[in-house]
Write a protein that holds these residues in place. Sequence first.
Motif, PDB file in Angstrom:
ATOM      1  N   ILE A  60       0.838  -1.198   0.000  1.00 19.37           N
ATOM      2  CA  ILE A  60       0.000   0.000   0.000  1.00 19.37           C
ATOM      3  C   ILE A  60       0.871   1.244   0.000  1.00 19.37           C
ATOM      4  CG2 ILE A  60      -1.830   1.268   1.204  1.00 19.37           C
ATOM      5  CD1 ILE A  60      -2.702  -1.485   0.046  1.00 19.37           C
ATOM      6  N   THR A  61       0.710   2.060  -1.046  1.00 12.89           N
ATOM      7  CA  THR A  61       1.418   3.341  -1.114  1.00 12.89           C
ATOM      8  C   THR A  61       0.438   4.499  -0.982  1.00 12.89           C
ATOM      9  OG1 THR A  61       1.270   3.262  -3.522  1.00 12.89           O
ATOM     10  CG2 THR A  61       3.317   2.468  -2.541  1.00 12.89           C
ATOM     11  N   ASP A  62      -0.801   4.288  -1.395  1.00 14.64           N
ATOM     12  CA  ASP A  62      -1.840   5.312  -1.303  1.00 14.64           C
ATOM     13  C   ASP A  62      -3.041   4.697  -0.580  1.00 14.64           C
ATOM     14  OD1 ASP A  62      -3.909   7.109  -1.584  1.00 14.64           O
ATOM     15  OD2 ASP A  62      -3.695   7.339  -3.753  1.00 14.64           O
ATOM     16  N   PRO A  63      -3.269   5.078   0.698  1.00 12.03           N
ATOM     17  CA  PRO A  63      -4.353   4.455   1.471  1.00 12.03           C
ATOM     18  C   PRO A  63      -5.748   4.821   0.964  1.00 12.03           C
ATOM     19  CG  PRO A  63      -3.382   6.255   2.710  1.00 12.03           C
ATOM     20  CD  PRO A  63      -2.552   6.086   1.471  1.00 12.03           C
ATOM     21  N   PHE A  64      -5.835   5.773   0.050  1.00 16.93           N
ATOM     22  CA  PHE A  64      -7.146   6.196  -0.451  1.00 16.93           C
ATOM     23  C   PHE A  64      -7.474   5.586  -1.805  1.00 16.93           C
ATOM     24  CE2 PHE A  64      -5.495   9.494   2.355  1.00 16.93           C
ATOM     25  CZ  PHE A  64      -6.442   9.386   3.365  1.00 16.93           C
ATOM     26  N   LYS A  65      -6.557   4.757  -2.318  1.00 18.65           N
ATOM     27  CA  LYS A  65      -6.800   4.107  -3.606  1.00 18.65           C
ATOM     28  C   LYS A  65      -7.553   2.802  -3.379  1.00 18.65           C
ATOM     29  CE  LYS A  65      -3.789   4.270  -6.934  1.00 18.65           C
ATOM     30  NZ  LYS A  65      -2.583   4.113  -7.731  1.00 18.65           N
ATOM     31  N   PRO A  66      -8.716   2.616  -4.027  1.00 18.08           N
ATOM     32  CA  PRO A  66      -9.457   1.360  -3.841  1.00 18.08           C
ATOM     33  C   PRO A  66      -8.787   0.217  -4.604  1.00 18.08           C
ATOM     34  CG  PRO A  66     -10.558   2.733  -5.459  1.00 18.08           C
ATOM     35  CD  PRO A  66      -9.378   3.522  -4.959  1.00 18.08           C
ATOM     36  N   PHE A  67      -9.130  -1.004  -4.249  1.00 17.86           N
ATOM     37  CA  PHE A  67      -8.696  -2.133  -5.070  1.00 17.86           C
ATOM     38  C   PHE A  67      -9.916  -2.699  -5.778  1.00 17.86           C
ATOM     39  CE2 PHE A  67      -9.353  -4.355  -0.958  1.00 17.86           C
ATOM     40  CZ  PHE A  67     -10.163  -5.410  -1.350  1.00 17.86           C
ATOM     41  N   VAL A  68      -9.662  -3.360  -6.914  1.00 24.97           N
ATOM     42  CA  VAL A  68     -10.737  -3.969  -7.691  1.00 24.97           C
ATOM     43  C   VAL A  68     -10.517  -5.475  -7.696  1.00 24.97           C
ATOM     44  CG1 VAL A  68     -11.852  -4.130  -9.951  1.00 24.97           C
ATOM     45  CG2 VAL A  68     -10.992  -1.920  -9.145  1.00 24.97           C
ATOM     46  N   LEU A  69     -11.585  -6.195  -7.349  1.00 26.03           N
ATOM     47  CA  LEU A  69     -11.569  -7.651  -7.337  1.00 26.03           C
ATOM     48  C   LEU A  69     -12.433  -8.106  -8.511  1.00 26.03           C
ATOM     49  CD1 LEU A  69     -12.110  -9.908  -4.275  1.00 26.03           C
ATOM     50  CD2 LEU A  69     -13.655 -10.126  -6.199  1.00 26.03           C
ATOM     51  N   THR A  70     -11.894  -8.961  -9.384  1.00 24.27           N
ATOM     52  CA  THR A  70     -12.633  -9.460 -10.540  1.00 24.27           C
ATOM     53  C   THR A  70     -12.595 -10.989 -10.518  1.00 24.27           C
ATOM     54  OG1 THR A  70     -11.900  -7.521 -11.783  1.00 24.27           O
ATOM     55  CG2 THR A  70     -12.899  -9.301 -13.051  1.00 24.27           C
TER      56      THR A  70
END
Length: 168
Positions: A60-70
């Motif tokens: 994690i470098t940006d705690p405000f970036k969401p992740f996408v699960l596909t």
Amino acid sequence: MEDILGLLRIRIKRGVNLAVRDVNTSDPYVVVKMGKQKLKTRVIHKDINPEWNEDLTLSITDPFKPFVLTVYDHDTFSKDDKMGDAEFDLSPFIEALKMNLEGLPSGTIVTRVQPCRTNCLAEESCITVNDGKVVQDVVLRLRHVECGEVEIQLQWIDLPGAKGLSVS
């Protein structure tokens, strides 16, 4: 290394009522993407209710970036079919990590996140303290597909020498 705040362990527990993409079943696997990072689980053959119980770890470098699960259906002779996706916002989890939770008994609920139109939660998600660690159990409803949910669990891993989540 200086930009990494820590690691996010995502346990991909299981899929529930996933879409059928082959004759009457699917061969699902999960891909998690955040920025340039891309991780995937193993393929579970002929199962629309697969149990992965696999840990995927993101830096994690940006705690405000969401992740996408596909979720995809593995096909041997053609392009893998998409079986839905979900975006997950880490903000409530990150905020809970910044709280002083020392000494709280295991099982204490720190925060509850409600499902709404702007998130992919299928039900209320609780952020709890388990054995001194902050954990979030999540059931994600897949988008862009007729049915399916994926159960995951998040846990933060502090890295020696990393910036951490302290407020600057």
